[in-house]
Design an enzyme around this catalytic site. Structure first.
Site, mmCIF file in Angstrom:
data_model
loop_
_atom_site.group_PDB
_atom_site.id
_atom_site.type_symbol
_atom_site.label_atom_id
_atom_site.label_comp_id
_atom_site.label_asym_id
_atom_site.label_seq_id
_atom_site.Cartn_x
_atom_site.Cartn_y
_atom_site.Cartn_z
ATOM 1 N NE ARG A 146 -3.692 -2.401 2.344
ATOM 2 C CZ ARG A 146 -4.275 -2.983 3.381
ATOM 3 N NH1 ARG A 146 -3.952 -2.613 4.613
ATOM 4 N NH2 ARG A 146 -5.170 -3.932 3.196
ATOM 5 C CE LYS A 182 -8.322 -0.633 0.184
ATOM 6 N NZ LYS A 182 -8.508 -1.219 -1.168
#
Length: 210
Positions: A146, A182
């Site tokens: 991420r 995220k």
């Protein structure tokens, strides 16, 4: 049906190294020349892993032009399993590998790549029956992946906990700021591991001790 093959590892460092490709490069070179060029880059990273000092690093896979590897794994019980490292050692080895990846690209007159490194406990194993794949799973893998979307060219990005260990090893980390990642509530503090003009890791004169 064969039993599932898996391994638990507590002290693993993971890297996602993404070559940044200009949008029109493939159109300029054509499909064949573009593939040949990118294969040279990826092969140069494979050659690095074959060096003795990086033998505890395992290439996991290449997803598009992102090279994924981990340090501290011993798939199949490699002969040097007795050298199982603590987190600081796996991180230092992977940092050196990341630094050398930039040096390899420099040889190709290529300057654009970003690295994201995380560490922690993971599970590794083989999945599938046709073209079985050795892969790794866990929060450090997810976070490295991420963070890769928020990386910057020619930088090694790490989270705060990883930066703390790196600085205790005597290397300098520069605070980048808080970014959205995220899967985490709110913003996450991130750092860049400092590199000099030759892509060498920059050391601090005073090593931080516990």
């Amino acid at each position: 049906m064969k039993d599932l093959y898996y391994e638990d590892h507590n002290d693993v460092a993971i890297i996602f190294a993404s070559i940044i490709v200009e949008e029109d490069l493939q159109d300029i070179l054509g499909d064949t020349k573009f593939l040949i060029l990118m294969n040279e880059y990826i092969t140069s990273f494979d050659t690095l892993i074959n060096r003795k000092e990086f033998r505890t690093i395992e290439k996991i896979k290449v997803a598009k032009w992102t090279y994924m590897a981990a340090c501290g794994l011993f798939p199949g019980g490699k002969g040097y399993q007795v050298e199982r490292h603590v987190t600081s050692a796996t991180l230092e080895t992977l940092l050196s590998f990341a630094s050398n990846m930039y040096k390899q690209l420099y040889k190709f007159n290529r300057y654009y790549m970003q690295n994201c490194i995380c560490h922690g406990p993971i599970v590794a194993g083989v999945v599938g029956s046709k073209k079985p794949l050795y892969d790794i799973w866990g929060d450090p893998v997810n976070m490295a992946s991420r963070m890769d979307s928020t990386g910057l060219a020619n930088h090694i990005q790490v989270m705060e906990g990883t930066a703390d260990i790196i600085q205790k090893l005597g290397y300098i980390c520069d605070y980048r700021g808080e970014i959205y990642v995220k899967g985490k509530n709110g913003l996450v503090k991130t750092y860049f591991v400092r590199l000099d003009e030759n892509y060498d890791l920059v050391r601090n004169f005073t090593i931080i001790n516990d």
